[in-house]
Write a protein that holds these residues in place. Structure first.
Motif, PDB file in Angstrom:
ATOM      1  N   SER A   1      -1.940   3.809  -4.237  1.00 10.65           N
ATOM      2  CA  SER A   1      -2.077   2.535  -4.953  1.00 10.65           C
ATOM      3  C   SER A   1      -1.934   1.377  -3.986  1.00 10.65           C
ATOM      4  O   SER A   1      -1.494   1.539  -2.851  1.00 10.65           O
ATOM      5  CB  SER A   1      -1.015   2.426  -6.061  1.00 10.65           C
ATOM      6  OG  SER A   1       0.292   2.448  -5.496  1.00 10.65           O
ATOM      7  N   GLY A   2      -2.314   0.196  -4.464  1.00 12.88           N
ATOM      8  CA  GLY A   2      -2.225  -0.994  -3.629  1.00 12.88           C
ATOM      9  C   GLY A   2      -3.436  -1.168  -2.742  1.00 12.88           C
ATOM     10  O   GLY A   2      -4.515  -0.635  -3.013  1.00 12.88           O
TER      11      GLY A   2
ATOM     12  N   GLU B   1      -3.254  10.832  -4.593  1.00 15.39           N
ATOM     13  CA  GLU B   1      -2.765   9.639  -5.266  1.00 15.39           C
ATOM     14  C   GLU B   1      -2.432   8.527  -4.268  1.00 15.39           C
ATOM     15  O   GLU B   1      -1.937   8.787  -3.178  1.00 15.39           O
ATOM     16  CB  GLU B   1      -1.521   9.962  -6.098  1.00 15.39           C
ATOM     17  CG  GLU B   1      -1.782  10.847  -7.298  1.00 15.39           C
ATOM     18  CD  GLU B   1      -2.102  12.283  -6.924  1.00 15.39           C
ATOM     19  OE1 GLU B   1      -2.853  12.946  -7.676  1.00 15.39           O
ATOM     20  OE2 GLU B   1      -1.610  12.733  -5.863  1.00 15.39           O
TER      21      GLU B   1
ATOM     22  N   ARG C   1      -4.770   5.986   1.159  1.00 16.96           N
ATOM     23  CA  ARG C   1      -5.517   4.727   1.117  1.00 16.96           C
ATOM     24  C   ARG C   1      -7.001   4.925   0.827  1.00 16.96           C
ATOM     25  O   ARG C   1      -7.764   3.959   0.776  1.00 16.96           O
ATOM     26  CB  ARG C   1      -5.334   3.972   2.437  1.00 16.96           C
ATOM     27  CG  ARG C   1      -3.892   3.536   2.656  1.00 16.96           C
ATOM     28  CD  ARG C   1      -3.702   2.833   3.981  1.00 16.96           C
ATOM     29  NE  ARG C   1      -2.310   2.497   4.204  1.00 16.96           N
ATOM     30  CZ  ARG C   1      -1.827   2.016   5.334  1.00 16.96           C
ATOM     31  NH1 ARG C   1      -2.646   1.792   6.355  1.00 16.96           N
ATOM     32  NH2 ARG C   1      -0.539   1.745   5.462  1.00 16.96           N
TER      33      ARG C   1
ATOM     34  N   SER D   1       0.851  -1.179   0.000  1.00 11.32           N
ATOM     35  CA  SER D   1       0.000   0.000   0.000  1.00 11.32           C
ATOM     36  C   SER D   1       0.889   1.232   0.000  1.00 11.32           C
ATOM     37  O   SER D   1       1.852   1.307   0.765  1.00 11.32           O
ATOM     38  CB  SER D   1      -0.910   0.016   1.238  1.00 11.32           C
ATOM     39  OG  SER D   1      -1.752   1.141   1.240  1.00 11.32           O
ATOM     40  N   SER D   2       0.593   2.189  -0.875  1.00 11.03           N
ATOM     41  CA  SER D   2       1.378   3.417  -0.905  1.00 11.03           C
ATOM     42  C   SER D   2       0.462   4.611  -1.132  1.00 11.03           C
ATOM     43  O   SER D   2      -0.580   4.507  -1.774  1.00 11.03           O
ATOM     44  CB  SER D   2       2.425   3.356  -2.025  1.00 11.03           C
ATOM     45  OG  SER D   2       1.813   3.274  -3.291  1.00 11.03           O
TER      46      SER D   2
ATOM     47  N   HIS E   1      -6.179  -0.943   0.219  1.00  9.35           N
ATOM     48  CA  HIS E   1      -6.753   0.092   1.080  1.00  9.35           C
ATOM     49  C   HIS E   1      -6.378  -0.156   2.543  1.00  9.35           C
ATOM     50  O   HIS E   1      -6.498   0.742   3.375  1.00  9.35           O
ATOM     51  CB  HIS E   1      -8.276   0.109   0.953  1.00  9.35           C
ATOM     52  CG  HIS E   1      -8.783   0.608  -0.366  1.00  9.35           C
ATOM     53  ND1 HIS E   1      -8.607   1.909  -0.790  1.00  9.35           N
ATOM     54  CD2 HIS E   1      -9.470  -0.010  -1.357  1.00  9.35           C
ATOM     55  CE1 HIS E   1      -9.159   2.079  -1.981  1.00  9.35           C
ATOM     56  NE2 HIS E   1      -9.699   0.923  -2.348  1.00  9.35           N
TER      57      HIS E   1
END
Length: 222
Positions: A183-184, A181, A49, A45-46, A186
Motif C-alpha cells: 500500500s501507499g 500485498e 511496491r 509505502s509498505s 509505488h
C-alpha cells in the motif's frame, strides 16, 4: 507483432528514496547509475511496491558478481541465484526498498564474470495485463511482444535507457519471493515523451524534461 521503435517511449525512471546518498552508493556499486535517477521522498509505502527492475546479463558468473556487489552495498538477498527452466538468476532488495532481479538465459559459464549489462527492464506488476496493455497502446507506446493476459513488452525509443514491460502483479511478487500485498506510494516516477498521466494501477508518469538516461542524482523535487 515485433517492432524496433516507438513514437512514445519510457524516457527515464526515477526512484523516490528516503536516503538519496545511500541509494546512490547502491546504484553505483551495481552499475545502474546511468539507468535510473533518484529523487528524495518521504512518501508512505509498505509491502510490495508493484514493480521490479531486472538486469539481463550474459552468464551465471556475472549474475553472481552483481548480486554480491548489491549485498556488499547494503542490499538484502531475497532469492539467492538458482538455475531454472529459463536460465539462472537471483533477487535483491536495495536499501531504498527497490527490488532488483539479475538474470541470464545461460545456464553455464563460457567465461569469467563481467560488469556488462545487456538490458534493463522495468516490470510493472498490474492487475489486468490486457487492460493495461490497451491503456499504454492508447498513449502511443508500441507493443513489441505479448503473451495473452500474462505479459506484455513495449518497444524502446532510441534514447530509452530502460525497457517497459507488464506482468501480473501476483505472478511478479511470487517470482520475486515477496508477498503481493502493498500500500501507499509505488516510490517510482516514470517520464514519458507523451506527457503526464497515471495508469490504471496508480503508476505516475510525468512529461520528459530531457532525452536519454542521466546519472543517479538527488533532487529536491517532491
Amino acid at each position: 507483432m515485433a517492432t524496433t521503435a516507438s513514437a512514445t517511449s519510457l524516457a527515464s525512471v526515477t526512484l523516490e528514496v528516503a536516503d538519496p546518498e545511500a541509494a546512490r552508493r547502491f546504484c553505483t556499486a551495481l552499475g545502474v547509475d546511468t539507468y535510473v535517477r533518484l529523487r528524495a521522498s518521504e512518501a508512505d509505502s509498505s509491502g510490495f511496491r508493484g514493480f521490479t527492475l531486472a538486469l539481463t546479463v550474459s552468464r551465471p558468473a556475472t549474475v553472481d558478481s552483481f548480486l554480491r556487489a548489491g549485498v556488499d552495498a547494503g542490499a538484502t538477498m531475497l532469492k539467492p541465484a538458482v538455475k531454472s527452466l529459463w536460465g539462472y538468476g537471483g533477487v535483491v532488495q536495495a536499501p531504498d526498498g527497490t527490488i532488483w532481479k539479475i538474470a541470464t538465459s545461460a545456464k553455464k559459464d563460457t567465461g569469467p564474470a563481467t560488469r556488462e549489462i545487456d538490458e534493463v527492464v522495468l516490470l510493472l506488476g498490474v492487475e489486468d495485463v490486457r487492460a493495461s496493455k490497451q491503456f499504454y497502446a492508447g498513449r502511443g507506446l508500441t507493443l513489441a511482444r505479448s503473451f495473452g493476459g500474462k505479459y506484455a513488452e513495449f518497444a524502446s525509443g532510441p534514447s530509452s535507457p530502460v525497457k517497459l514491460a507488464l506482468y501480473k502483479r501476483r505472478g511478479l511478487a511470487k517470482d520475486l519471493g515477496v508477498p503481493a500485498e502493498g500500500s501507499g506510494s509505488h516510490r517510482i516516477v516514470l517520464a514519458s515523451t507523451a506527457g503526464s498521466f497515471t495508469d490504471p494501477d496508480g503508476f505516475a508518469w510525468e512529461a520528459a524534461t530531457s532525452p536519454g538516461p542521466a546519472p543517479a542524482t538527488a533532487s529536491a523535487r517532491s
